[in-house]
Write a protein that holds these residues in place. Structure first.
Motif, PDB file in Angstrom:
ATOM      1  N   VAL A  10       0.861  -1.167   0.000  1.00 40.14           N
ATOM      2  CA  VAL A  10       0.000   0.000   0.000  1.00 40.14           C
ATOM      3  C   VAL A  10       0.908   1.231   0.000  1.00 40.14           C
ATOM      4  O   VAL A  10       1.560   1.521   0.994  1.00 40.14           O
ATOM      5  CB  VAL A  10      -0.944   0.008   1.225  1.00 40.14           C
ATOM      6  CG1 VAL A  10      -1.816   1.250   1.225  1.00 40.14           C
ATOM      7  CG2 VAL A  10      -1.789  -1.253   1.236  1.00 40.14           C
ATOM      8  N   SER A  11       0.931   1.905  -1.125  1.00 37.74           N
ATOM      9  CA  SER A  11       1.757   3.106  -1.257  1.00 37.74           C
ATOM     10  C   SER A  11       0.951   4.349  -0.897  1.00 37.74           C
ATOM     11  O   SER A  11      -0.270   4.302  -0.752  1.00 37.74           O
ATOM     12  CB  SER A  11       2.250   3.221  -2.702  1.00 37.74           C
ATOM     13  OG  SER A  11       1.145   3.465  -3.558  1.00 37.74           O
ATOM     14  N   SER A  12       1.621   5.484  -0.778  1.00 37.86           N
ATOM     15  CA  SER A  12       0.939   6.756  -0.509  1.00 37.86           C
ATOM     16  C   SER A  12      -0.055   7.073  -1.613  1.00 37.86           C
ATOM     17  O   SER A  12      -1.152   7.581  -1.355  1.00 37.86           O
ATOM     18  CB  SER A  12       1.961   7.889  -0.396  1.00 37.86           C
ATOM     19  OG  SER A  12       2.775   7.679   0.723  1.00 37.86           O
ATOM     20  N   LYS A  13       0.310   6.767  -2.839  1.00 38.42           N
ATOM     21  CA  LYS A  13      -0.570   7.024  -3.974  1.00 38.42           C
ATOM     22  C   LYS A  13      -1.853   6.188  -3.858  1.00 38.42           C
ATOM     23  O   LYS A  13      -2.952   6.687  -4.091  1.00 38.42           O
ATOM     24  CB  LYS A  13       0.168   6.695  -5.272  1.00 38.42           C
ATOM     25  CG  LYS A  13      -0.509   7.158  -6.522  1.00 38.42           C
ATOM     26  CD  LYS A  13       0.388   6.893  -7.735  1.00 38.42           C
ATOM     27  CE  LYS A  13      -0.163   7.539  -8.972  1.00 38.42           C
ATOM     28  NZ  LYS A  13       0.712   7.347 -10.129  1.00 38.42           N
ATOM     29  N   ILE A  14      -1.712   4.933  -3.470  1.00 39.54           N
ATOM     30  CA  ILE A  14      -2.882   4.059  -3.312  1.00 39.54           C
ATOM     31  C   ILE A  14      -3.760   4.575  -2.179  1.00 39.54           C
ATOM     32  O   ILE A  14      -4.992   4.622  -2.308  1.00 39.54           O
ATOM     33  CB  ILE A  14      -2.459   2.593  -3.081  1.00 39.54           C
ATOM     34  CG1 ILE A  14      -1.871   2.016  -4.379  1.00 39.54           C
ATOM     35  CG2 ILE A  14      -3.633   1.752  -2.599  1.00 39.54           C
ATOM     36  CD1 ILE A  14      -1.259   0.634  -4.233  1.00 39.54           C
ATOM     37  N   VAL A  15      -3.160   4.998  -1.064  1.00 40.88           N
ATOM     38  CA  VAL A  15      -3.933   5.541   0.060  1.00 40.88           C
ATOM     39  C   VAL A  15      -4.698   6.780  -0.391  1.00 40.88           C
ATOM     40  O   VAL A  15      -5.874   6.958  -0.055  1.00 40.88           O
ATOM     41  CB  VAL A  15      -3.021   5.858   1.268  1.00 40.88           C
ATOM     42  CG1 VAL A  15      -3.782   6.643   2.338  1.00 40.88           C
ATOM     43  CG2 VAL A  15      -2.453   4.582   1.855  1.00 40.88           C
TER      44      VAL A  15
END
Length: 174
Positions: A10-15
């Motif tokens: 879970v990356s920052s972009k996904i969050v």
């Protein structure tokens, strides 16, 4: 067979995207639409989902043909293509009803969906049962193998593990 444990990051972009989706979902949940409008939107979403999902599996119907068929009109097309579209739409309806009734995901439910999806396409004991032979997903133009699924002997234990994972308490955002 090892326990099903999907690996993902879970990356920052996904969050960021999940947060955006959650906000949109809340806005839709808070919106009180007239029932006829809600049903119209749901039907349109089901038509599009049916068309695009069957298309990636090689179905040749256009969006217009799919819409006409689902509205009860007869169209000129391969019987298998028509049957696939009708079955897929019936699956969406069945899944929607099961979700409204809060039916748990079980192997039996998955097999019921499989049976609906293959009605009039597969005969006998193959419908609603796990496959007994190897199959592959091929590029219809190049005939290259795009995906080699698990061997038939592994399908049942994999499904047991998937269902167990789906029904366990998880610390994962839905």
């Amino acid at each position: 067979m090892t326990k099903y444990n999907p690996q993902f990051i879970v990356s920052s972009k996904i969050v960021k995207y999940l947060t955006s989706i959650e906000k949109a979902k809340e806005a839709v949940d808070d919106l009180h639409l007239p029932l006829d409008l809600e049903l119209k939107f749901r039907k349109e979403a089901f038509v599009k989902s049916t068309h695009y999902s069957t298309k990636i599996e090689g179905n040749t119907l256009t969006m217009a043909q799919t819409r006409k068929l689902l509205e009860g009109q007869d169209i000129v097309a391969r019987e298998r293509d028509k049957r696939e579209v009708l079955n897929y739409y019936d699956c969406l309806e069945f899944i929607s009803k099961s979700a409204r009734l809060r039916k748990p995901v079980t192997e039996r439910l998955i097999k019921e969906i499989h049976a609906i999806n293959l009605k009039g396409i597969l005969k006998g004991k193959l419908r609603g049962h796990y496959r007994e032979a190897q199959n592959v997903i091929m590029n219809s133009t190049t005939k290259n193998i795009v995906y080699m699924p698990p061997e038939a002997k592994d399908v049942a234990p994999l499904m047991v593990n998937l269902v167990a994972w789906l029904n366990q308490e998880k610390d994962i955002h839905p």
